[in-house]
Every structure is written in C-alpha cells, then in structure tokens.
Motif scaffolding. Sequence first.
Motif, PDB file in Angstrom:
ATOM      1  N   GLY A   9       0.831  -1.194   0.000  1.00  0.00           N
ATOM      2  CA  GLY A   9       0.000   0.000   0.000  1.00  0.00           C
ATOM      3  C   GLY A   9       0.867   1.245   0.000  1.00  0.00           C
ATOM      4  N   ALA A  10       0.280   2.374   0.340  1.00  0.00           N
ATOM      5  CA  ALA A  10       1.024   3.640   0.295  1.00  0.00           C
ATOM      6  C   ALA A  10       2.242   3.599   1.213  1.00  0.00           C
ATOM      7  N   LEU A  11       2.018   3.182   2.451  1.00  0.00           N
ATOM      8  CA  LEU A  11       3.107   3.192   3.421  1.00  0.00           C
ATOM      9  C   LEU A  11       4.147   2.120   3.103  1.00  0.00           C
ATOM     10  N   GLY A  42       7.820  -1.847 -11.589  1.00  0.00           N
ATOM     11  CA  GLY A  42       8.592  -1.367 -10.463  1.00  0.00           C
ATOM     12  C   GLY A  42       7.791  -0.435  -9.574  1.00  0.00           C
ATOM     13  N   LEU A  43       8.465   0.186  -8.631  1.00  0.00           N
ATOM     14  CA  LEU A  43       7.861   1.150  -7.720  1.00  0.00           C
ATOM     15  C   LEU A  43       8.317   2.559  -8.091  1.00  0.00           C
ATOM     16  N   SER A  44       7.451   3.529  -7.895  1.00  0.00           N
ATOM     17  CA  SER A  44       7.776   4.933  -8.168  1.00  0.00           C
ATOM     18  C   SER A  44       7.631   5.721  -6.872  1.00  0.00           C
ATOM     19  N   ILE A  45       8.717   6.356  -6.437  1.00  0.00           N
ATOM     20  CA  ILE A  45       8.712   7.115  -5.181  1.00  0.00           C
ATOM     21  C   ILE A  45       9.129   8.547  -5.484  1.00  0.00           C
ATOM     22  N   THR A  46       8.215   9.471  -5.266  1.00  0.00           N
ATOM     23  CA  THR A  46       8.486  10.882  -5.526  1.00  0.00           C
ATOM     24  C   THR A  46       8.672  11.621  -4.212  1.00  0.00           C
ATOM     25  N   THR A  47       9.825  12.258  -4.035  1.00  0.00           N
ATOM     26  CA  THR A  47      10.138  13.053  -2.853  1.00  0.00           C
ATOM     27  C   THR A  47      10.634  14.417  -3.294  1.00  0.00           C
ATOM     28  N   ARG A  48      11.104  15.190  -2.327  1.00  0.00           N
ATOM     29  CA  ARG A  48      11.658  16.509  -2.648  1.00  0.00           C
ATOM     30  C   ARG A  48      12.834  16.401  -3.615  1.00  0.00           C
ATOM     31  N   LYS A 134      -0.896   8.185  -2.436  1.00  0.00           N
ATOM     32  CA  LYS A 134      -0.717   7.081  -3.374  1.00  0.00           C
ATOM     33  C   LYS A 134      -1.558   7.353  -4.619  1.00  0.00           C
ATOM     34  N   PRO A 135      -0.956   7.958  -5.647  1.00  0.00           N
ATOM     35  CA  PRO A 135      -1.727   8.270  -6.857  1.00  0.00           C
ATOM     36  C   PRO A 135      -2.062   7.060  -7.712  1.00  0.00           C
ATOM     37  N   GLY A 136      -1.374   5.947  -7.508  1.00  0.00           N
ATOM     38  CA  GLY A 136      -1.645   4.754  -8.290  1.00  0.00           C
ATOM     39  C   GLY A 136      -0.895   3.564  -7.743  1.00  0.00           C
ATOM     40  N   LEU A 137      -1.153   2.384  -8.301  1.00  0.00           N
ATOM     41  CA  LEU A 137      -0.514   1.160  -7.844  1.00  0.00           C
ATOM     42  C   LEU A 137       0.993   1.254  -7.992  1.00  0.00           C
ATOM     43  N   GLY A 138       1.698   0.998  -6.897  1.00  0.00           N
ATOM     44  CA  GLY A 138       3.153   1.014  -6.934  1.00  0.00           C
ATOM     45  C   GLY A 138       3.770   2.394  -6.993  1.00  0.00           C
ATOM     46  N   ALA A 139       2.956   3.432  -6.805  1.00  0.00           N
ATOM     47  CA  ALA A 139       3.454   4.811  -6.872  1.00  0.00           C
ATOM     48  C   ALA A 139       3.063   5.565  -5.615  1.00  0.00           C
TER      49      ALA A 139
END
Length: 341
Positions: A9-11, A42-48, A134-139
């Motif tokens: 999930g998101a976390l 894959g997974l997409s992680i958006t940070t600063r 969480k805008p979408g699966l794996g993101a």
Amino acid sequence: MRFCFLGAGALGTYVGGSLAAAGHEVGFIEQPGPAGAIAANGLSITTRAGTRRVHDVRLFTDSVMALDAAPWDVLVVALKSFDTAGALRDLQATGLPIPTVLSLQNGVDNEPLIRDALGADRVIAGAVATAIAKPGLGAVVEETHRGIGIALGNPLSAKVVRALDHAGLGARAYPEAGPMKWSKLMTNLQGNASSAILDLPVAAIYADDRLYAMEVAALRETVAVMAAQGFKPVDLPGTPVRALGFGARRVPRAILQPVLVRLLGDSRGDKMPSFHIDLHGGRGRTEVDYINGAVVRHGERFGVPTPVNRVLTTTLEALSAGTLDIERFRHNPDALLALLP
C-alpha cells in the motif's frame, strides 16, 4: 537488513521502496494482480529530491512463499488496524517461523495484539509522521517529509532506526512505545471523524466555533486517558505534539483556534483525512474504532469519561454500516452536535 512487507500500500511502497533504493533487501507479500504489475513496472517514489524508480524488490503472492524465503530480519506490517488479527492468523497458519514484526500502523492496540500472538520480544512499535499520497498502484508521493519514530526495547530496534535513516526516511528512536503511539493517535484524531461524518474539510471543522470546541474536548479526553496510563505527549518527527496537548488544555480559544485553522488548512490543502476517504469512497469501514474508539476503551479501563470520542466513534461506525443516513449529517453540524451530552 532484510525486510519483508505485508502489502504494498502507500506506506509499504514508500518505506519498502526507499529501503530497497538504499540497498537493503526488500520483499512484498501482495495479491497476484498488484504483484504482477509491480514486477513489470517497479515502484515509483516521488520526494523533494525527485522521482526514483525501484525494480530491485522481491514479490510473493502468499505468506508461505515469503516466509519460506527466509531468513528475513523484520516483517513490516502497515495494514489497516482492522486487518491485523486476520493477517496474524494467516501467518501463523503457515507453520513457518515468523520474523520480528515492525508495526507502522495507526492506533495503539496493534502491538499488544502482535505481542500476544508472537511474544513480547517479537514486536517493534513504529509511528510514521511523514504524509504520503498514493496516486496509483506502486506509486507514492511524499507530501510532507517529517520522519518515522521507532520504539527501542527490541534487540533489532537500533538497527531498524539506522536502516530507515540510511534510506532517507528520517528515523528517530524513542525510549518507550506507549507515549510515542499515543502521541501519533493524538495527531490522527484531528478533525478526522468529524470531517467524515459532516463531509467537510478539516480546516472548516476548526473554523466553526462549536465544532472547534468539540474537537478540543475530544483531544482533552485523549490526553486525560494518556495521563491515567502515566503517558505524556512526546513530539514526533517534525510534529510538535506536546504543543498540541498543551494548547488544548491551556491556550485560550481566541489564540489557538486561528492557529489550528491555518496549520491544518496549510498542511492538508484540499486533501481529506483518511476516515473521510474510506467512508465516502465506499470502502465500508474506517479505523475510527481504533483511534477514537481506542480512547473510549482505554478510558473505560482507567475510569476516564470520554463522551465526545464515544459519540464520534458510534456515529461514524453507524454511517459506515449504513444504519445512519449520510445525508442527515452532510454539511450539517447541528445533527452531530445534537448527539453530544
């Protein structure tokens, strides 16, 4: 370290993906559909710092496969609280050794449940203060970076803190689980149930004098239940919880109310809290019984009255179950306030 996450999930995506990007071995137990999509994309992680794509994770479609791939150092649980008991039953039914569990869940009753099932030395309490979408699966998108609290007392706690910090997650160690988890519960309370019941944003809740008084009363009940257990609020990473508790008890409304309206409005923007998303998204259940309801149950145990949290809990539970009409309460504070003693 080797981390296995129960769900992506998101976390789980945020923490697990960050750990994998930092070089830790990470696995996810997930349903076949989502697992296949994550394996492909894959997974997409958006940070600063920007967006990272993470592909180096292991995916399992059932607990037997995952536990059979042991040894994992830590099994990370970031499920909704109402799913904890079922997840523990499924894990125990495998008959395989279960690693030490790190609970990053909201509420204060998950760690005792895990402790009773697996043993006191098999659970680590965590509290995530960072806001994630969480805008979408794996993101996932890191909306506000604050950090993660980890309670000491388990032999693996210090290693987990170092691993999370190494992954850029801003981990902080706490000497006791109780004050940390209850302080996180204090933040989860803020306008959450009333926003769902009334279909109003949190800033609008705090801008209404009567609803503000109700929210402060619920917070005071929570602080009183904490005090009865010998707990004081502690600051979480990036979150001044002690000031929140002090303000609810000591700061006049004329000073505190506009501050909370501004802070809550700025921090959330147009985003509605989790109870609202669950209720109005048709999910059929919220975690209110594990947040406001926990205040009520522990209040009963220690002889502390909690009438406001009781009303918020029973009303939202009834709305989720369909035994109360949502339209009766939509944008109608009078309907909710009439239920208060």
